[in-house]
Scaffold this active site. Structure first.
Site, PDB file in Angstrom:
ATOM      1  N   GLY A 431       0.678  -1.183  -0.111  1.00 33.53           N
ATOM      2  CA  GLY A 431      -0.192   0.055   0.090  1.00 33.53           C
ATOM      3  C   GLY A 431       0.822   1.112  -0.034  1.00 33.53           C
ATOM      4  N   SER A 432       1.472   1.433   1.114  1.00 34.12           N
ATOM      5  CA  SER A 432       2.059   2.697   1.088  1.00 34.12           C
ATOM      6  C   SER A 432       3.601   2.732   0.504  1.00 34.12           C
ATOM      7  CB  SER A 432       2.342   3.067   2.466  1.00 34.12           C
ATOM      8  OG  SER A 432       3.211   2.142   3.308  1.00 34.12           O
ATOM      9  N   ARG A 514      10.776   3.814  15.807  1.00 32.73           N
ATOM     10  CA  ARG A 514       9.422   4.114  15.169  1.00 32.73           C
ATOM     11  C   ARG A 514       8.340   4.350  16.370  1.00 32.73           C
ATOM     12  NH1 ARG A 514       9.392   5.926  10.442  1.00 32.73           N
ATOM     13  NH2 ARG A 514       7.170   5.570  10.498  1.00 32.73           N
ATOM     14  N   TRP A 560      -5.173  -0.150  17.562  1.00 30.55           N
ATOM     15  CA  TRP A 560      -4.026   0.734  17.644  1.00 30.55           C
ATOM     16  C   TRP A 560      -4.777   2.144  18.100  1.00 30.55           C
ATOM     17  CZ3 TRP A 560      -0.968  -1.103  12.645  1.00 30.55           C
ATOM     18  CH2 TRP A 560      -0.349  -2.015  13.079  1.00 30.55           C
ATOM     19  N   ASP A 598      -6.848  -3.505   5.662  1.00 29.92           N
ATOM     20  CA  ASP A 598      -5.622  -4.077   6.442  1.00 29.92           C
ATOM     21  C   ASP A 598      -6.073  -4.520   7.686  1.00 29.92           C
ATOM     22  OD1 ASP A 598      -3.650  -3.372   4.482  1.00 29.92           O
ATOM     23  OD2 ASP A 598      -3.614  -1.678   5.001  1.00 29.92           O
ATOM     24  N   GLU A 604      -2.321  -9.090  17.076  1.00 25.75           N
ATOM     25  CA  GLU A 604      -1.781  -8.785  18.478  1.00 25.75           C
ATOM     26  C   GLU A 604      -2.561  -8.629  19.773  1.00 25.75           C
ATOM     27  OE1 GLU A 604      -1.269  -4.176  18.506  1.00 25.75           O
ATOM     28  OE2 GLU A 604      -0.007  -5.228  17.023  1.00 25.75           O
ATOM     29  N   GLU A 665       3.471 -10.841   6.652  1.00 28.65           N
ATOM     30  CA  GLU A 665       4.910 -10.828   6.854  1.00 28.65           C
ATOM     31  C   GLU A 665       5.420 -12.533   6.958  1.00 28.65           C
ATOM     32  OE1 GLU A 665       8.186 -11.572   9.684  1.00 28.65           O
ATOM     33  OE2 GLU A 665       6.178 -12.211   9.888  1.00 28.65           O
ATOM     34  N   HIS A 694      11.349  -4.046   6.832  1.00 26.89           N
ATOM     35  CA  HIS A 694      11.763  -3.331   8.169  1.00 26.89           C
ATOM     36  C   HIS A 694      13.216  -2.742   8.248  1.00 26.89           C
ATOM     37  CE1 HIS A 694       8.085  -5.452   9.102  1.00 26.89           C
ATOM     38  NE2 HIS A 694       7.751  -4.351   9.872  1.00 26.89           N
TER      39      HIS A 694
HETATM   40  N1  GLN Z   1      -1.394  -0.422   3.918  1.00 29.15           N
HETATM   41  C1  GLN Z   1      -0.390   0.011   4.873  1.00 29.15           C
HETATM   42  C2  GLN Z   1       0.727   0.404   4.433  1.00 29.15           C
HETATM   43  O1  GLN Z   1       1.060  -0.101   3.322  1.00 29.15           O
HETATM   44  C3  GLN Z   1      -0.431  -1.266   5.737  1.00 29.15           C
HETATM   45  C4  GLN Z   1       0.770  -1.211   6.882  1.00 29.15           C
HETATM   46  C5  GLN Z   1       0.855  -2.151   7.935  1.00 29.15           C
HETATM   47  O2  GLN Z   1       0.707  -3.264   7.659  1.00 29.15           O
HETATM   48  N2  GLN Z   1       1.356  -1.792   9.168  1.00 29.15           N
HETATM   49  O3  GLN Z   1       1.491   1.324   4.974  1.00 29.15           O
END
Ligand code: GLN
Ligand code: ZN
Length: 753
Positions: A431-432, A514, A560, A598, A604, A665, A694
């Site tokens: 996405g980002s 972060r 979150w 997402d 978690e 992941e 990461h």
């Molecule tokens: N779509 C979000 C991005 O790409 C997903 C981020 C994430 O899973 N933490 O930033």
């Protein structure tokens, strides 16, 4: 009555540590300059606790990256590949934390995992066959002395031996039993040092004790602490637990020679009953001030807990429920937030004030007549003005069919294969795209009112256009718009939705440097207007390829955020789900054919105890996700993304989210998830991340090819997508472009085969 704080946030109230560390990584400041920043932060954190009259202030709660990593290094658990880089001590540390690619070599970082049920991440210690455990570092002793030099006597805080061992990963033949003796010995030596230094208390953090424990765990725990405590000398040992109750080991805790026991009365469902079973001669550190949430403490509730505990324990210390690491710094920084809100909130610094209030109240003759107490009770009786009747009616009217997407998965899958006509191994990203300085500056300028909404938008559109062109050039199959308009995947939606309030500086550390700034769920949640449609529609207009719409799911938004405490999490999740559902339907109506929702944080908040999984969580979390997408057409493809793949145990529930595609992941956790996908006949199409975003390391084509080869042993080729393991926003363009090029090259090689 005394007060204690388990740990304090360390990143700095203006994130000083983050900025200094990042400058150090870029070689803009020296090691000494970074060390100075750290020292100043430690001192200011000790001082603010002292000023609030905290009796037991922690030291060694500071960390440049992570306390588990600190502990690993303290006892010499440094894998060979990092030693062989021959870097300075600090740079070896950062190489373990972030990976290293440079003159001295090329190594990946240690694995990173979520810290229990929080959004904090720790580095997983690795034990190799030739790892020699021994006390080899000095950090806790140095920090204890540093505080003492400044007139502050602290209780050093160290991750306990049991939790440490349980979190280790063994890469060779060695097992826990092979190193537990040497670990115990290292902890004995620590205690000896603290005796020599004249420490009064040492705090060992043992959050692992709140999990489900088996007989082996219990004997490991007892065995370790029999050895450790036999050497304790005159220093007193506090065993500090948090994030739940210690029902599986309270007898052992009671029998062992601990001087103090820290118990969490906020998250520990059974903590009150359990406390009665613990040797009443021990000092009870009662975790009553919530270290994780941001609401004011209810003094009425706290007093009733304490008065019950006083019947049993001779000495009680008032404490936080867990480290304040998980709280933002201070409300003093929230100059934009109205007093109507502020008065209901408490961040880390205000929580110190609550501890000292409670201490005063409890030491008065007539606690319920004190001013502090009466004021607090009145506050809790006040109406917070946060109801939205329409929303409440909508959630009340939900019925089974609202959670069911039709037609069923297999039918949809066929339809979608023919409408999208994608190649095998379709490539995409999560996405980002990199949030470069210009992107952040543009947003900051807009927020400060220095540029108009139109200028702000024009800039973002240009970014989207470049991003689409770049993806076409690289040859990706399913494109994204890049998420340049978002500061954060949750905060963005919090700001768009009604019912949330947001802060300017309420940062909480997530991993390393972060931080995230969770919004606060203040009231009933609803969608006032479309939130993402214009960006996605614009992006789609630029390309023939399919553009993914990009949303954050209800469970992640809730997990979150700082949640309400006056309604259930389920109620709140359904409210958010209904709002996101409206956005999904809007995107679909505007021609967006793939929509990714997402659920990065779904895993978690899975309760730490298995017996709570369904009833406390999955029974509403999975339906909340289904509610979001059950209204779309068969030919609209729903993706979801989860960070971290530790969902082996709930694999059926993940499949039951009924998404069409899931990306997650996988690269940092050696692909073990793939076996269980296979075993469980996982039907959702999958994109296990082929490389780790990461770290700035660029994965080679060969590396990606071999990751895909491994995946194909367990996943049918018709079901496999190829993508990075998370969004690219924290990365730079320098590494993103070549990494994605390699990803597409790898996909092409696999297709030819
Ligand atoms: N779509 C979000 C991005 O790409 C997903 C981020 C994430 O899973 N933490 O930033
Ligand atoms: Zn992710």
């Amino acid at each position: 009555m005394k007060t204690s704080v388990i740990g304090y946030p360390r990143i700095g109230k203006d994130r000083e540590l983050k900025f200094a560390s990042e400058k150090y990584f870029r070689n803009e400041i020296t090691e000494d300059e970074l060390l100075e920043t750290a020292k100043a932060l430690r001192l200011s954190h000790w001082r603010v606790q002292k000023a609030n009259g905290i009796d037991y202030i922690s030291s060694n709660d500071f960390s440049f990256y992570d306390n588990v990593l600190d502990t690993a290094i303290l006892i010499n658990a440094v894998p060979r590949r990092y030693r062989e880089l021959n870097l300075s001590e600090l740079d070896t540390y950062f190489a373990m934390a972030k990976g290293y690619q440079g003159e001295n070599g090329d190594v990946k970082a240690l694995a990173m995992k979520k810290w229990f049920n929080t959004n904090y991440h720790y580095m997983v210690p690795e034990i190799e066959d030739d790892t020699e455990i021994s006390l080899s570092g000095t950090k806790p002793f140095d920090e204890f002395s540093e505080a003492e030099k400044n007139g502050i006597k602290t209780k050093p805080d160290i991750i306990g031996a049991f939790t440490f061992l349980k979190l280790c990963r063994f890469t060779g033949n060695k097992k826990t039993a092979d190193i537990s003796d040497s670990v115990a010995k290292a902890y004995c030596e620590m205690l000896k040092k603290f005796n020599d230094l004249g420490a009064e208390w040492v705090q060992f953090d043992e959050p692992y004790l709140v999990r489900d424990l088996g007989d082996d765990d219990r004997s490991l725990f007892v065995d370790l602490y029999k050895k450790i405590l036999s050497q304790k000398g005159s220093v007193k040992v506090l065993i500090q637990t948090y994030f739940g109750d210690v029902r599986d080991c309270c007898d052992e805790i009671s029998t062992l020679d601990f001087d103090g026991v820290g118990i969490d009365f906020v998250e520990g469902k059974m903590s009150l009953e359990i406390a009665d079973k613990i040797d009443s001669n021990k000092v009870l550190f009662a975790g009553v001030v919530n270290g994780k949430n941001i609401w004011k403490n209810s003094y009425e509730k706290t007093l009733s807990i304490i008065s019950r505990l006083e019947k049993h324990f001779g000495e009680i210390v008032l404490s936080t429920s867990c480290s304040l690491l998980h709280s933002p710094y201070t409300l003093k920084s929230e100059t934009e937030l109205d007093e109507t809100y502020i008065k209901h909130l408490a961040f880390a610094e205000e929580k110190l004030g609550e501890l000292s209030d409670l201490k005063r109240i409890l030491s008065s003759e007539n606690p319920s007549q004190t001013e502090e107490y009466k004021e607090n009770v009145e506050l809790f009786e006040e109406d917070r003005d946060c109801d939205n009747i329409e929303v409440q009616e909508k959630t009340a009217a939900l019925s089974e069919k609202d959670f069911e997407r039709l037609p069923e998965f297999a039918v949809r899958e066929k339809i979608q294969k023919s409408v999208f006509n994608l190649p095998v191994f379709p490539t995409t990203t999560i996405g980002s795209f990199p949030q470069t300085v210009d992107v952040r500056q543009n947003r900051a300028k807009f927020r400060r009112g220095e540029i108009s909404a139109e200028e702000y938008e024009t800039f973002n559109k240009k970014k989207i256009k470049d991003c689409v062109e770049l993806q076409e050039k690289i040859g990706l199959d399913v494109l994204v718009h890049g998420e340049f308009e978002r500061n954060d995947m949750v905060e963005y939606f919090g700001e768009c939705l009604d019912g949330f309030i947001f802060t300017s500086k309420a940062w909480v550390q997530s991993y390393g440097t972060r931080c995230v700034k969770p919004p606060i769920v203040w009231g009933d949640v609803s969608r006032a207007k479309p939130m993402t449609v214009k960006w996605s529609v614009y992006a789609q207009s630029l390309t023939e390829k399919t553009m993914k719409g990009m949303l954050t799911g209800p469970v992640t938004i809730l997990n979150w955020s700082f949640p309400r405490e006056d309604i259930s999490l389920k109620e709140c999740a359904y409210q958010i789900a209904l709002a996101i559902r409206e956005e999904v339907l809007d995107l679909e109506a505007n021609g967006i054919r793939i929509i990714q929702v997402d659920e990065a944080a779904l895993r978690e908040k899975l309760p730490l105890r298995k017996s709570d999984w369904k009833s406390d969580y999955l029974d509403w979390a999975i339906p909340a996700f289904r509610l979001v997408h059950s209204g779309v057409k068969a030919e609209t493809q729903i993706h979801t993304h989860m960070c971290y793949s530790e969902f082996t145990d709930i694999i059926k529930d993940i499949d039951n989210m009924d998404a069409d595609v899931i990306t997650f992941e996988a690269s940092r956790s050696d692909l073990t998830i793939l076996d269980s996908l296979k075993e469980n006949n996982f039907r959702t199409q999958v994109g296990p991340g082929v490389y780790d975003i990461h770290s700035p390391r660029i994965p080679s084509v060969d590396e990606i090819v071999s990751a895909v080869e491994k995946m194909l042993k367990k996943i049918p080729k018709e079901k496999l997508w190829i993508n990075p393991d998370c969004g690219l926003k924290t990365r730079g363009n320098e590494e993103t472009l070549p990494s994605l090029e390699n990803l597409v090259k790898a996909a092409n090689i696999m297709r030819q085969r």
